[in-house]
Design a protein around this motif. Structure first.
Motif, short mmCIF file in Angstrom:
data_model
loop_
_atom_site.label_atom_id
_atom_site.label_comp_id
_atom_site.label_asym_id
_atom_site.label_seq_id
_atom_site.Cartn_x
_atom_site.Cartn_y
_atom_site.Cartn_z
N PRO A 177 0.83 -1.21 0.00
CA PRO A 177 0.00 0.00 0.00
C PRO A 177 0.87 1.26 0.00
N GLN A 178 0.42 2.27 -0.72
CA GLN A 178 1.24 3.46 -0.90
C GLN A 178 1.58 4.15 0.42
N ASP A 179 0.69 4.07 1.40
CA ASP A 179 0.93 4.79 2.64
C ASP A 179 2.00 4.14 3.52
N VAL A 180 2.41 2.89 3.21
CA VAL A 180 3.46 2.24 3.98
C VAL A 180 4.71 1.95 3.15
N ARG A 181 4.63 2.18 1.86
CA ARG A 181 5.69 1.74 0.94
C ARG A 181 7.04 2.38 1.25
N ASP A 182 7.07 3.69 1.37
CA ASP A 182 8.36 4.37 1.53
C ASP A 182 9.01 4.07 2.87
N GLY A 183 8.22 3.71 3.86
CA GLY A 183 8.79 3.39 5.17
C GLY A 183 9.10 1.92 5.37
N ALA A 184 8.93 1.12 4.32
CA ALA A 184 9.12 -0.33 4.45
C ALA A 184 10.57 -0.69 4.77
N HIS A 185 10.73 -1.66 5.63
CA HIS A 185 12.03 -2.22 6.01
C HIS A 185 12.31 -3.43 5.11
N LEU A 186 13.56 -3.60 4.72
CA LEU A 186 13.96 -4.75 3.91
C LEU A 186 14.64 -5.78 4.80
N ALA A 187 14.05 -6.97 4.89
CA ALA A 187 14.63 -8.07 5.66
C ALA A 187 15.19 -9.09 4.68
N PHE A 188 16.50 -9.08 4.51
CA PHE A 188 17.16 -10.03 3.61
C PHE A 188 17.40 -11.33 4.37
N THR A 189 16.82 -12.43 3.88
CA THR A 189 16.86 -13.68 4.63
C THR A 189 17.75 -14.71 3.95
N THR A 190 18.34 -15.55 4.80
CA THR A 190 19.08 -16.71 4.32
C THR A 190 18.98 -17.81 5.37
N HIS A 191 19.48 -18.98 5.02
CA HIS A 191 19.42 -20.13 5.93
C HIS A 191 20.35 -19.91 7.11
N SER A 192 19.84 -20.05 8.32
CA SER A 192 20.71 -20.01 9.48
C SER A 192 21.57 -21.27 9.50
N ILE A 193 22.81 -21.12 9.95
CA ILE A 193 23.71 -22.25 10.15
C ILE A 193 24.40 -22.06 11.49
N PRO A 194 25.00 -23.11 12.06
CA PRO A 194 25.71 -22.93 13.33
C PRO A 194 26.79 -21.86 13.19
N THR A 195 26.95 -21.04 14.22
CA THR A 195 27.94 -19.97 14.14
C THR A 195 29.35 -20.53 13.93
N ALA A 196 29.62 -21.73 14.47
CA ALA A 196 30.94 -22.33 14.27
C ALA A 196 31.17 -22.65 12.80
N ALA A 197 30.12 -23.13 12.11
CA ALA A 197 30.24 -23.42 10.68
C ALA A 197 30.37 -22.13 9.88
#
Length: 384
Positions: A177-197
């Motif tokens: 919707p136009q009233d929320v478009r410019d304030g939208a946050h971008l959440a770039f997602t990927t597969h979580s893996i163990p921090t050690a890996a």
């Protein structure tokens, strides 16, 4: 200048993917393949398989790989590249060993391999190389010729992979919707893996400590930054963004990369963000972890919060990605012939290595891995 069409020394391309069930009866056997050696009871696998049963027991990944296979063949034919393309999976039919057997029976001896994983990590690179080593050992045990296999480099920053994702984010923003478009946050997602890996992903020079994420996190951050920059350049709006994670599995006491996408949605809602675009940059296609973890679970969380969300498209069988694969193949072929081709890559990190060096994305246990500097053939001892 004439278009480069010489794939030699390669005589075939192998599309190598993860695989997925194609019916309810396939789900538990597929999960047994994925988790083999971990001692997980069959009843627990039935519980894990509920995500698949919600979709009729069918993962979309195989259908999407068929589309990509046809896109590659069409692109090759349209550009005069006479090279057959085959498809094999690690965990479901068509199985990797079966496909390689067919390839050598068809006379192929020098095979380029495209894995459907764009980034460096154990599960996204070295494990594919281990599976290739296992399959080559099977061929040798059967008395068949053993081909040379060369895995094409990581393509996370190739423009043919990036541009479709940029367009997907732009389309998702336009659909808000136009009233929320410019304030939208971008959440770039990927597969979580163990921090050690994550910390040991990439070459030894990329390795980090204390959960910094190694090459895996650095590569994703570079991609996210480039997409956000492109969106700003094309819309005139600077959207805040963050790299977040999904699809965690494993024991809860083992640290994995965070924040989880659902937790992140809660945080953004609490901060007053008007909308979120979820951009699955870590995935080549809309397979089960995208369809369930984002389209089902995260979307339900957003609805519970009253937070408008959109999910942008993955690259899939986009013709620009097929053209990128052709470019990667011809680049590697020229390198193998002793030429110095232009290596197409955007962003701060440059083009990845062709040959994984010793210590790259190290294994959990010592196992041979093909197509790397430590590979000594299908009967070689596992590196220390």
């Amino acid at each position: 200048m004439p278009e480069q069409r010489d794939p030699s020394p390669y005589d075939a391309l192998l599309l190598l993917s993860f695989g997925g069930p194609e019916g309810p009866d396939d789900v538990v056997p597929f999960l047994e393949n994925v988790t083999r050696g971990r001692g997980i009871p069959r009843e627990r696998l039935k519980e894990v398989g509920q995500h698949y049963f919600l979709f009729g027991g069918v993962s979309p990944i195989n259908a999407q790989n068929r589309e990509l296979l046809e896109a590659l063949r069409s692109d090759f034919a349209a550009h005069g590249l006479d090279l057959p393309v085959y498809w094999g999976n690690r965990n479901w039919a068509p199985y990797l060993t079966d496909t390689l057997r067919t390839m050598v029976q068809d006379g192929h001896r020098r095979i380029a391999v495209l894995a459907t994983s764009a980034y460096a990590s154990y599960s996204g690179c070295r494990q594919y190389r281990e599976n290739l080593a296992d399959a080559l050992a099977d061929l040798r045990a059967e008395g068949l010729p053993v081909p040379q296999v060369d895995k094409l480099r990581h393509y996370f920053n190739h423009p043919g992979f990036l541009r479709p994702m940029i367009d997907g984010v732009l389309a998702s923003l336009a659909g808000l919707p136009q009233d929320v478009r410019d304030g939208a946050h971008l959440a770039f997602t990927t597969h979580s893996i163990p921090t050690a890996a994550a910390d040991t992903s990439g070459t030894p020079g990329d390795h980090t400590r204390d959960g910094e994420g190694g090459a895996y996190v650095a590569q994703h951050l570079d991609v996210a930054r480039m997409i956000a920059d492109a969106v700003r350049a094309e819309t005139g709006v600077e959207h805040p963004w963050r790299l977040v994670y999904q699809s965690r599995s494993g024991a809860p006491h083992i640290p994995w990369l965070e924040p989880d996408i659902c937790d992140h949605l809660e945080e953004q809602h609490a901060a007053g963000v008007p909308a979120v675009v979820m951009a699955p940059i870590g995935f080549v296609s809309d397979h089960m972890e995208v369809k369930y973890d984002l389209d089902t679970e995260a979307t339900a969380k957003a609805a519970e919060l009253g937070l408008p969300v959109a999910r942008s498209a993955t690259v899939g069988a986009d013709p620009r990605f097929a053209a990128a694969v052709r470019d990667l193949l011809l680049e590697r072929a020229a390198t193998e012939r002793g030429d110095t081709p232009e290596r197409c890559a955007l962003g701060a990190l440059g083009a990845s290595h062709d040959l994984c060096p010793v210590g790259c994305c190290p294994a959990r246990a010592a196992r041979p891995a093909a197509a790397g500097a430590d590979w000594r053939g299908p009967v070689a001892e596992a590196p220390a």
